[in-house]
Scaffold this active site. Structure first.
Site, mmCIF file in Angstrom:
data_model
loop_
_atom_site.group_PDB
_atom_site.id
_atom_site.type_symbol
_atom_site.label_atom_id
_atom_site.label_comp_id
_atom_site.label_asym_id
_atom_site.label_seq_id
_atom_site.Cartn_x
_atom_site.Cartn_y
_atom_site.Cartn_z
ATOM 1 N N HIS A 121 27.996 -1.366 9.968
ATOM 2 C CA HIS A 121 26.696 -0.794 9.612
ATOM 3 C C HIS A 121 26.000 -1.760 8.665
ATOM 4 C CE1 HIS A 121 28.337 0.562 5.667
ATOM 5 N NE2 HIS A 121 29.448 0.648 6.374
ATOM 6 N N HIS B 241 0.862 -1.177 0.000
ATOM 7 C CA HIS B 241 0.000 0.000 0.000
ATOM 8 C C HIS B 241 0.902 1.231 0.000
ATOM 9 C CE1 HIS B 241 -2.551 -3.158 1.731
ATOM 10 N NE2 HIS B 241 -3.600 -2.446 1.327
#
Length: 325
Positions: free
Chosen positions: A168, A9
Site C-alpha cells: 500500500h 485554493h
C-alpha cells in the site's frame, strides 16, 4: 534543510499535507497555506510570509502549488522574484509529487534541483484503468527489473515487513524510496492462490520495481538459489507473523522484521493503533525471538521505533484479562 510551502485554493493544501504525513511520516519545515473564498490577495500573501517565517534554519524554499496562474501561484511568484537563486515553484500539485519532494530533500541541497527532479514523479503518478495497450517503450522499460537479473548470487534482503495490508502507500512510497528494492515479493500461501489479489498487487508496483506473489515454499526455494539473484534487492512482505516464521524456519535469511500493521479481527486484542494480537501471534513472536530475529516496530521510516517487548506484554495482559471474563 529545504522548507516546503504547500499552497492551494481551499483546504486542498491541508488535506494533502495530512495525506503525505500518513504515508511518509511527520515532516519538519513544511507548511500548508490555504486561500479561502472570503479572502483577498493581501491575505494570501500574508499567509505565505507567515508560513515561511515559521521555518527554522531554512534559506531554500520550495513552493508546491495547485494551479499555474491562480492566486496562490501569483502571490508566491511575487515573493519568488526576490529569491530567484534559492527558491523554486512547482504547480500541478499531487500526492506523488509531494512524497517525492520529501524523499528528495534528504539528499538534495537545492530547492531548484528538487523542483526539476519531482516533475517526473508527478507525471508518473497519473495513470489510468484500463491501461492503454500501446504503451510507449519508455513506460515499458521502466517496469523491467534491473539489468543484472540472473547474475550469480543470492538476494540482498533490504527489508522484511509484516503488514496485513501488504503493498500500500506507505510501502510503495516511503519504504521503497528508503531501501530501494528492485523486487517486492509478497510471501503468502493464501494470496498466491487468489488471482484477483495477485493482479491488484502487481498493478500497485512502484515505477521500476517488479512485484511477485509466491507461496512460502517457493520463497524458501528462491532463498536457497545461489545462481540467479545476484544484485537483486528484495523487499519481502508477509501478511502474518506466522507466515514470516515459516519462511525463516525454512531458511529465508531474515534477521530483522519490520512490523508495520496487523489487522484486528475477532478474538484479538489491540494494544496500540495498528497492531492486533491473539495468543497464536504472541507465541509466534516468542519463537521468532528465540531464532534471533529482531523487531523494528514502525509504520514508516521517519517514525521512532516502538518497543516490541512492551507491546507484547500489554497484549498478553489484555488477552489474559479477556480470557478471565
Amino acid at each position: 534543510m529545504i522548507g516546503i510551502v504547500i499552497a492551494s485554493h481551499g483546504n486542498f493544501a491541508k488535506g494533502i499535507l495530512q495525506s503525505g504525513s500518513m504515508i511518509f511520516g511527520e515532516q519538519e519545515n513544511v507548511q500548508a497555506v490555504t486561500f479561502m473564498p472570503d479572502e483577498g490577495p493581501d491575505d494570501l500573501r500574508r499567509h505565505l510570509t507567515d508560513a515561511i517565517a515559521k521555518f527554522v534554519d531554512v534559506q531554500q524554499v520550495l513552493f508546491l502549488i495547485d494551479l499555474w496562474g491562480g492566486s496562490p501561484f501569483n502571490q508566491a511568484n511575487t515573493l519568488f522574484e526576490e529569491h530567484k537563486d534559492q527558491w523554486a515553484i512547482v504547480t500541478g500539485l499531487n500526492l506523488p509529487m509531494l512524497i517525492e519532494a520529501y524523499s528528495a530533500r534528504m539528499s538534495m541541497d537545492s530547492a531548484q534541483e528538487i523542483a526539476a527532479h519531482i516533475l517526473g514523479e508527478a507525471k508518473n503518478g497519473v495513470k489510468m484503468r484500463p491501461e492503454i495497450d500501446n504503451a510507449t517503450e519508455e513506460q515499458t522499460v521502466s517496469k523491467k527489473p534491473a539489468n543484472n537479473q540472473g547474475a550469480p548470487g543470492q538476494f540482498d534482503y533490504v527489508l522484511a515487513r509484516i503488514d496485513s495490508r501488504l503493498l500500500h502507500g506507505q510501502v510503495a512510497t516511503s519504504w521503497t524510496k528508503t531501501v530501494k528494492p528492485n523486487r517486492i515479493i509478497v510471501v503468502s500461501d493464501s494470496v498466491s492462490t487468489d488471482d484477483l489479489r495477485k493482479k491488484l498487487l502487481r498493478q500497485a508496483a512502484p515505477n521500476g520495481v517488479t512485484v511477485h506473489v509466491v507461496p512460502i515454499t517457493q520463497m524458501i526455494k528462491l532463498a536457497h538459489d545461489k545462481d540467479h539473484f545476484g544484485g537483486q534487492r528484495a523487499l519481502l512482505l508477509f501478511e502474518t507473523p506466522e507466515d514470516a516464521l515459516r519462511a525463516i524456519e525454512g531458511g529465508v535469511p531474515v534477521k530483522e522484521l519490520n512490523v508495520g500493521s496487523m489487522a484486528h479481527s475477532a478474538g484479538k486484542v489491540q494494544p496500540n493503533k495498528v497492531l492486533a494480537f491473539d495468543q497464536a501471534d504472541i507465541d509466534t513472536f516468542a519463537k521468532l525471538k528465540q531464532l534471533g530475529v529482531k523487531f523494528d516496530v514502525r509504520k514508516v521510516p521517519n517514525d521512532s521505533p516502538d518497543d516490541m517487548e512492551s507491546i507484547l506484554k500489554k497484549a498478553q495482559l489484555e488477552l489474559n484479562k479477556k480470557g478471565g471474563n
